[in-house]
Motif scaffolding. Structure first.
Motif, PDB file in Angstrom:
ATOM      1  N   THR A  32       0.908  -1.328   0.096  1.00  0.00           N
ATOM      2  CA  THR A  32      -0.051  -0.071  -0.008  1.00  0.00           C
ATOM      3  C   THR A  32       0.641   1.222   0.061  1.00  0.00           C
ATOM      4  N   THR A  71      -4.165  -1.843  -8.478  1.00  0.00           N
ATOM      5  CA  THR A  71      -5.177  -0.672  -8.532  1.00  0.00           C
ATOM      6  C   THR A  71      -4.890   0.555  -7.662  1.00  0.00           C
ATOM      7  N   GLN A  72      -5.715   1.612  -8.120  1.00  0.00           N
ATOM      8  CA  GLN A  72      -5.890   2.943  -7.343  1.00  0.00           C
ATOM      9  C   GLN A  72      -7.090   2.693  -6.582  1.00  0.00           C
ATOM     10  N   THR A  73      -6.921   2.724  -5.119  1.00  0.00           N
ATOM     11  CA  THR A  73      -8.087   2.539  -4.182  1.00  0.00           C
ATOM     12  C   THR A  73      -8.738   3.907  -3.938  1.00  0.00           C
ATOM     13  N   GLN A  74      -8.144   4.974  -3.876  1.00  0.00           N
ATOM     14  CA  GLN A  74      -8.656   6.357  -3.653  1.00  0.00           C
ATOM     15  C   GLN A  74      -7.704   7.388  -4.037  1.00  0.00           C
ATOM     16  N   PRO A  75      -7.775   8.324  -4.028  1.00  0.00           N
ATOM     17  CA  PRO A  75      -6.785   9.557  -4.528  1.00  0.00           C
ATOM     18  C   PRO A  75      -5.552   9.326  -3.491  1.00  0.00           C
ATOM     19  N   ARG A 120       0.711   5.474  -0.250  1.00  0.00           N
ATOM     20  CA  ARG A 120       0.325   7.072  -0.297  1.00  0.00           C
ATOM     21  C   ARG A 120       1.237   8.045  -0.810  1.00  0.00           C
ATOM     22  N   ARG A 128      -2.715   0.463  -4.719  1.00  0.00           N
ATOM     23  CA  ARG A 128      -2.300  -0.874  -4.054  1.00  0.00           C
ATOM     24  C   ARG A 128      -1.614  -1.568  -5.192  1.00  0.00           C
ATOM     25  N   LYS A 159      -3.644   7.192  -3.257  1.00  0.00           N
ATOM     26  CA  LYS A 159      -3.315   5.780  -2.595  1.00  0.00           C
ATOM     27  C   LYS A 159      -3.244   4.631  -3.552  1.00  0.00           C
ATOM     28  N   ALA A 184      -3.570  14.816  -1.192  1.00  0.00           N
ATOM     29  CA  ALA A 184      -3.371  13.630  -2.181  1.00  0.00           C
ATOM     30  C   ALA A 184      -2.776  13.982  -3.433  1.00  0.00           C
ATOM     31  N   SER A 229      -2.190  13.524  -7.401  1.00  0.00           N
ATOM     32  CA  SER A 229      -3.119  12.984  -8.449  1.00  0.00           C
ATOM     33  C   SER A 229      -2.339  12.562  -9.741  1.00  0.00           C
TER      34      SER A 229
END
Length: 279
Positions: free
Chosen positions: A180, A238-242, A182, A246, A244, A190, A192
């Motif tokens: 993970t 994958t991108q799990t949220q802005p 960030r 995986r 962040k 965060a 982009s």
């Protein structure tokens, strides 16, 4: 991940006339033929100076490979990667092929030293071959520095951007796992990500000492050609949220590995290195 080898075998049968008899079959095994790198130029290199770097891939038939996969994802064309033998420097390019199969790109070797050249190719072929890697050593003359790999550190700061990584308690060879990550801007917001060479992030792995290689990606939703495969095991980042990510890990052997995370944020390409221990 290895290059693919093809053997050319010629079989000759000779029959002798008379008495109804014939000689036994004679089998001649020719030299193995492979995909290989050719036309690597220039012949000599100099650190710190931009150069035009060229190469092509020759097929087992002897002709140049000219057809490559295309599309919006990262599994297209070729990835050209040059890494210094101590894993302290990396160059990553994605040059397009010309009609005759030659690749040309501008690059600069940052320091003298020995570099491992990796051409990670995605040919457009009718058979089962979808991806292979070719390797070559390149020596850049001069006083080559040597950097000892540091231990794993969970946080890296690159040009003011903060990369904070969380890893599983243990990573094992030939077992899929996820890291993970960030990424935040200098102001703490965060990051982009925008696609670079078809992916939101590239995870490029090299094993210390042997320089074994593996490469996984994090892609935008609905992007094709983003899954890394090792035998029967697959992994997709994958991108799990802005901000962040995986990141998939699928390494062939145990040892100390250097992971280079590369992504494009706010119009700049950032490279964050991490050291991982794989059991």
């Amino acid at each position: 991940m290895t290059s693919v080898r093809f053997a050319a075998i010629a079989v000759f049968l000779a029959a002798l006339a008379g008495c109804g008899s014939s000689s036994p079959p004679q089998i001649t095994v020719g030299a193995a033929r492979t995909y290989h790198l050719a036309g690597v130029a220039p012949a000599r290199f100099q650190a710190g100076r931009p150069i035009r770097f060229s190469f092509r891939i020759e097929q087992p038939s002897g002709g140049p490979l000219t057809q490559y996969q295309t599309g919006s994802g990262p599994h297209t064309g070729v990835h050209l990667i040059l890494v210094r033998s101590d894993l302290a420097q990396i160059i990553h390019k994605h040059p397009p092929p010309s009609a005759n199969g030659q690749f040309d790109t501008k690059l600069t070797f940052p320091t003298p030293g020995r570099y491992r050249m990796v051409v990670d190719a995605y040919p457009k072929l009718s058979g089962p071959l979808r991806n292979f890697q070719l390797f070559r050593w390149i020596d850049v003359p001069g006083n080559a520095p040597h950097v000892t790999l540091p231990p794993f550190r969970a946080v890296k700061t690159v040009d003011g951007y903060r990369f904070a990584m969380r890893v599983p308690a243990a990573l094992h060879a030939i077992q899929a796992a996820f890291l993970t990550l960030r990424v935040t801007r200098p102001d703490g917001t965060a990051a982009s990500f925008t696609p670079w060479f078809g992916a939101l992030a590239h995870a490029i792995f090299f094993r210390a000492g042997t320089l074994d290689y593996f490469h996984t990606h994090v892609c935008a939703p609905h992007t094709t050609g983003c899954t890394a495969v090792l035998g029967a095991t697959k992994v997709t980042g994958t991108q799990t949220q802005p901000g962040k990510l995986r990141i998939g890990v699928l390494l062939p052997v145990a040892g100390t590995w250097r992971l280079f995370i590369q992504c494009q944020v706010d119009g700049r390409v950032l490279t964050a290195p991490f050291t991982l221990r794989v059991r």
